[in-house]
Design an enzyme around this catalytic site. Structure first.
Site, PDB file in Angstrom:
ATOM      1  N   GLY A   1       0.907  -1.224   0.094  1.00 41.97           N
ATOM      2  CA  GLY A   1       0.171   0.083  -0.071  1.00 41.97           C
ATOM      3  C   GLY A   1       1.014   1.248   0.114  1.00 41.97           C
ATOM      4  O   GLY A   1       2.133   1.396   0.122  1.00 41.97           O
ATOM      5  N   PRO A   2       0.348   2.522  -0.341  1.00 42.86           N
ATOM      6  CA  PRO A   2       0.872   3.516  -0.256  1.00 42.86           C
ATOM      7  C   PRO A   2       1.669   3.948   1.066  1.00 42.86           C
ATOM      8  O   PRO A   2       1.129   3.220   2.224  1.00 42.86           O
ATOM      9  CB  PRO A   2      -0.109   4.814  -0.544  1.00 42.86           C
ATOM     10  CG  PRO A   2      -1.344   3.807  -0.777  1.00 42.86           C
ATOM     11  CD  PRO A   2      -1.270   2.572  -0.310  1.00 42.86           C
TER      12      PRO A   2
ATOM     13  N   SER B   1      -4.204   1.995 -19.060  1.00 42.55           N
ATOM     14  CA  SER B   1      -5.608   2.195 -18.440  1.00 42.55           C
ATOM     15  C   SER B   1      -5.968   3.652 -18.757  1.00 42.55           C
ATOM     16  O   SER B   1      -7.225   3.996 -18.689  1.00 42.55           O
ATOM     17  CB  SER B   1      -5.285   2.176 -16.707  1.00 42.55           C
ATOM     18  OG  SER B   1      -4.714   3.306 -16.233  1.00 42.55           O
TER      19      SER B   1
ATOM     20  N   LYS C   1      -7.634   4.155  -7.226  1.00 42.19           N
ATOM     21  CA  LYS C   1      -8.027   5.260  -8.127  1.00 42.19           C
ATOM     22  C   LYS C   1      -9.311   6.020  -7.900  1.00 42.19           C
ATOM     23  O   LYS C   1      -9.332   7.407  -7.868  1.00 42.19           O
ATOM     24  CB  LYS C   1      -8.160   4.611  -9.710  1.00 42.19           C
ATOM     25  CG  LYS C   1      -6.932   4.152 -10.077  1.00 42.19           C
ATOM     26  CD  LYS C   1      -7.190   3.581 -11.631  1.00 42.19           C
ATOM     27  CE  LYS C   1      -5.769   3.092 -12.240  1.00 42.19           C
ATOM     28  NZ  LYS C   1      -5.978   2.300 -13.629  1.00 42.19           N
TER      29      LYS C   1
END
Length: 827
Positions: free
Chosen positions: A373-374, A696, A739
């Site tokens: 994860g971030p 994407s 996103k």
């Protein structure tokens, strides 16, 4: 205090028969740590102002001063009620003023007195006294004479044991015939507590006083006998130690001449004890004993002996069989995880599942979890919480920038300064073989000519192999199956597939605005208030101010920068309090800029309007999701396409696919087939300094291109993500949750996603579902109808045998809708 000069004591006793005129009123000097008896002669060092004044007043009159003991020796200026009422009248024989202002006085105890009243209290105490006379004892009985003799003999025994007996002292003791005076003389030389000495002083019955002194003297005699025995034993031991040392030095000198060293035998014996205590595996025990036999045959100063000695030290200090006992209470663990971390339900659920299985099957092999994860979402702190909840020890190492395989597997013993790898080093540090072992930043491992550390981790992180992990330095199998390994990473793209396959990846997405606000008020703000020395009442931060900090002062998926901004506010308030200002501060929207300055991030959607050729895409980054603006423009040319914005190969291919789709469908958009023959197309993705890649953004680039061809704007609050094909099909993409969180921060209202990503919508948090409408599509036509303001299709598509159903857009599909649809397909 005791009389130190025997001649002085004799003169005092001889002068006792002289009549001494004692005044009724005299200055009082409180003394501490000593009770003064009559006939005592002792030096006093006087330093307190009141005491110095009392001595000076006594010297200016009859030289008599009343000496009473204060109850608490620590008190610097005792009050009358803090001083015993019974004391001794003393006569100052000599007085010397010292250079530092203090006074040294030689005082002789004359008679006992009782304080009737305090006449003066300033500048020093003056008291009115009555004499405290002893009761007459009359003719002594045989029993009392025997007691006096016993007191004299015990006193001589004590002095004999201490080595202080002399004929003069014996003469003094024999010359005293009164029980009271004998008791006072002996008591003044005993180390009594203040309370015991004061009790003796206040006894008027001479025989009772003598009896009590006799009891105390018996106790002192026992202590002195024991003390003398201890001292004698110590002297004997010291003599024996000195003798042994002397003989040992002689043996050492002889062995040195012969080339033999006795230390080797002692060292070997010590290693044998450590090997037995370490409870090694059979192979490790055999190897350590073999190395010990080699060491015994080597010269102790050789370099090879130093290598073997260091190797043995590592073998005996590794925790081969030492482990902590797991304490697993699932409810307690859940409470611990909830207390330390907000949200992260999927991660907590997986941890609780593992611990539940561990509780039912203690012999299960430890899993290899990988939190991805971030930054700033709590990956590292989760590992510490897991260790605390299991009552295990916690070890953390950082793998960021590690390029040497030896960091993981260790060096060969033949090298100077060789060490085991960081895994075994960590186990030695925590002294158990079942800790929670966290390896941070595994996605940032490197490799060069020194080897590939990620390949070295394959064995350690494989539950089927790590029960016999072999380190290059130890070169013996070590069981790592009881270790709970936890990896952390910002992304999985750079982790080798073989290593990734051995780990169970748990995705941790960023936090929503509401989650950040709750985390800030529950964890970050209290922690920063404490770390900056503030109290809870010093700072009140309004919810609206916190929301503004989150939206306009930070732009991140985690909460690390949010905590820094809160810490900045706390530091400024700490400074104000340190300067003496009022300690209650309220931070709200109106005064927030005074503490943090102007906003650092302006919501981008507020700065933009719906424009022709400007579409909004969604990008996944290591620090969370972000919006990605794509611009398209037409200019006279030869039908070529220009792509700028530092984009990668895959993204360039998506742009070409979008260009081909738009060129192939010009007729459907009401344009001539040759419209683009004399027009160049320029597609630009801003933030050109940041590398961008991935498929994407295909739908967003196609929408921007078709918008500029048709001259119709794209709605500013619509974002899209999906890969496009030449025939306009929309293919699935990854990172939809991240996103969507990035889109939420940017103020997006609608997100167009590929139809095959509907399954991923179940992972979107409920509050994101409420704020954003998700629209699944399968064709580019559906994207254009929703994203472009107006109808771009002037020529209707050919009729098909079966008209595709238009997807519902009124509400985003939830888990129940998806389940219902799957059930229908099954039927």
């Amino acid at each position: 205090m005791a009389v130190t000069d025997k001649d002085d004591l004799i003169s005092i006793i001889e002068e006792d028969d002289d009549d001494i005129e004692i005044p009724e009123e005299m200055p009082l000097m409180p003394v501490r740590d000593v009770v003064i008896f009559t006939d005592m002669l002792l030096p006093l060092f006087v330093g307190r102002d009141k005491s110095i004044k009392a001595v000076e007043d006594a010297m200016s009159s009859s030289r008599h001063i009343f000496l009473a003991t204060q109850k608490d020796p620590i008190t610097e200026n005792p009050k009358p009620e803090e001083i015993y009422t019974v004391g001794t009248v003393g006569k100052i024989l000599r007085m010397i003023k010292l250079p530092d202002g203090r006074i040294k006085a030689l005082v002789q105890g004359v008679a006992k007195g009782n304080i009737l009243e305090y006449v003066k209290k300033k500048p020093c105490f003056h008291v009115k006294l009555s004499m405290f006379e002893d009761d007459p004892c009359g003719e002594l009985s045989l029993e009392n004479q025997a007691m006096m003799r016993n007191v004299r003999e015990n006193s001589e025994k004590i002095l004999t044991l201490k080595g202080e007996v002399s004929s003069e002292i014996t003469t003094i003791l024999d010359s005293i015939e009164e029980p009271g005076r004998l008791a006072d003389l002996v008591a003044s030389n005993l180390k009594l507590k203040i309370e015991e000495a004061q009790e003796l002083l206040e006894l008027k019955d001479q025989l009772e006083r003598l009896k009590k002194v006799n009891d105390l003297l018996g106790r002192e005699l026992e202590l002195t006998v024991v003390q003398a025995k201890i001292q004698s034993d110590v002297r004997d031991e010291i003599s024996k130690t000195q003798r042994d040392y002397y003989l040992r030095e002689q043996v050492r000198a002889i062995n040195k001449e012969l080339g033999e060293f006795d230390e080797r035998a002692l060292e070997a014996e010590e290693y044998k004890k450590k090997i037995k205590k370490a409870k090694m595996s059979t192979a490790a025990k055999e190897e350590s004993e073999r190395q010990l036999r080699r060491l015994e045959q080597m010269h102790p100063d050789s370099s090879e002996a130093a290598i073997v000695r260091s190797y043995l030290d590592w073998l005996v200090e590794l925790p081969w069989s030492k482990a902590t006992k797991d304490s697993i209470d699932i409810k307690e663990v859940k409470a611990e995880l909830d207390k330390d971390h907000f949200g992260l339900d999927k991660v907590k659920e997986r941890i609780l599942e593992y611990l539940s299985v561990r509780k039912l099957n203690p012999k299960m092999k430890g899993p290899i979890l990988c939190f991805v994860g971030p930054p700033g979402v709590g990956k590292t702190s989760l590992g510490r919480s897991i260790a605390n909840s299991m009552k295990r020890k916690f070890i953390r190492i950082s793998l960021g920038g590690v390029r040497d395989e030896a960091e993981i597997r260790g060096h060969r013993r033949t090298y100077i300064g060789a060490l085991p790898g960081r895994i075994l080093q960590g186990l030695k540090q925590c002294e158990v073989n079942n800790p929670v072992f966290m390896m941070d930043e595994i996605d940032k491992l490197g490799s060069d000519f020194r080897g590939d550390p990620s390949s070295a981790l394959l064995e350690a992180l494989d539950p089927e192999q790590n029960s016999e992990f072999s380190d290059h330095y130890v070169n013996l199998p070590f069981d790592l199956s009881n270790v709970m390994f936890i990896m952390t990473a910002n992304m999985t793209d750079t982790i080798p597939s073989a290593l990734l396959d051995r780990m169970e990846v748990i995705e941790i997405a960023g936090y929503t605005h509401e989650e950040k606000e709750k985390i800030a008020f529950k964890y970050l703000l209290p922690r920063q208030i404490k770390e900056n020395g503030l109290k809870k009442e010093h700072l009140k931060l309004s919810s609206s101010a916190m929301a503004l900090i989150i939206s306009e002062y930070t732009a991140e998926a985690g909460v690390r920068n949010l905590e820094r901004e809160i810490g900045s506010i706390c530091r400024k308030i700490a400074r104000k309090i340190a300067e003496g200002k009022d300690g209650n501060f309220i931070v709200n929207v109106n005064n927030l800029s005074k503490y943090l300055g102007i906003p650092k991030y302006q919501p981008e959607m507020e700065q933009e309007q719906s424009q022709v050729g400007l579409s909004t895409g969604l990008a996944w980054t290591q620090i969370g999701g972000e919006v990605l603006y794509i611009e398209a423009s037409l200019l006279p040319g030869k039908g070529e396409m220009i792509i700028t914005g530092q984009i990668g190969e895959v993204m360039q291919e998506s742009a070409r696919a979008a260009f081909t789709y738009a060129k192939a469908n010009l007729g459907r958009f009401g344009m001539k087939e040759t419209f683009l023959d004399n027009q160049d197309v320029h597609i630009h993705i801003p933030a050109g300094a940041i590398p961008k890649d991935g498929p994407s953004a295909g739908t967003a680039m196609a929408a921007a291109l078709i918008s500029v061809i048709t001259g119709k704007p794209i709605k500013k609050d619509v974002a899209m993500s999906g890969e496009i094909t030449l025939r306009g099909r929309v293919l699935p993409v990854g990172g939809l949750k991240e996103k969507s969180l990035g889109a939420l921060r940017a103020g997006i209202k609608t997100i167009i996603v590929p139809e095959k990503n509907k399954k991923d919508l179940t992972e979107i948090p409920p509050n994101v579902h409420k704020a954003i409408r998700f629209l699944p599509v399968s064709q580019m036509e559906e994207v254009l109808k929703e994203a472009i303001d107006g109808d771009v299709f002037e020529i209707k598509p050919k009729k098909q045998s079966k008209k595709p159903q238009k997807p519902k857009v009124n509400k985003a599909p939830g888990p129940s809708d998806i389940k219902k649809e799957d059930d229908q397909k099954a039927e």
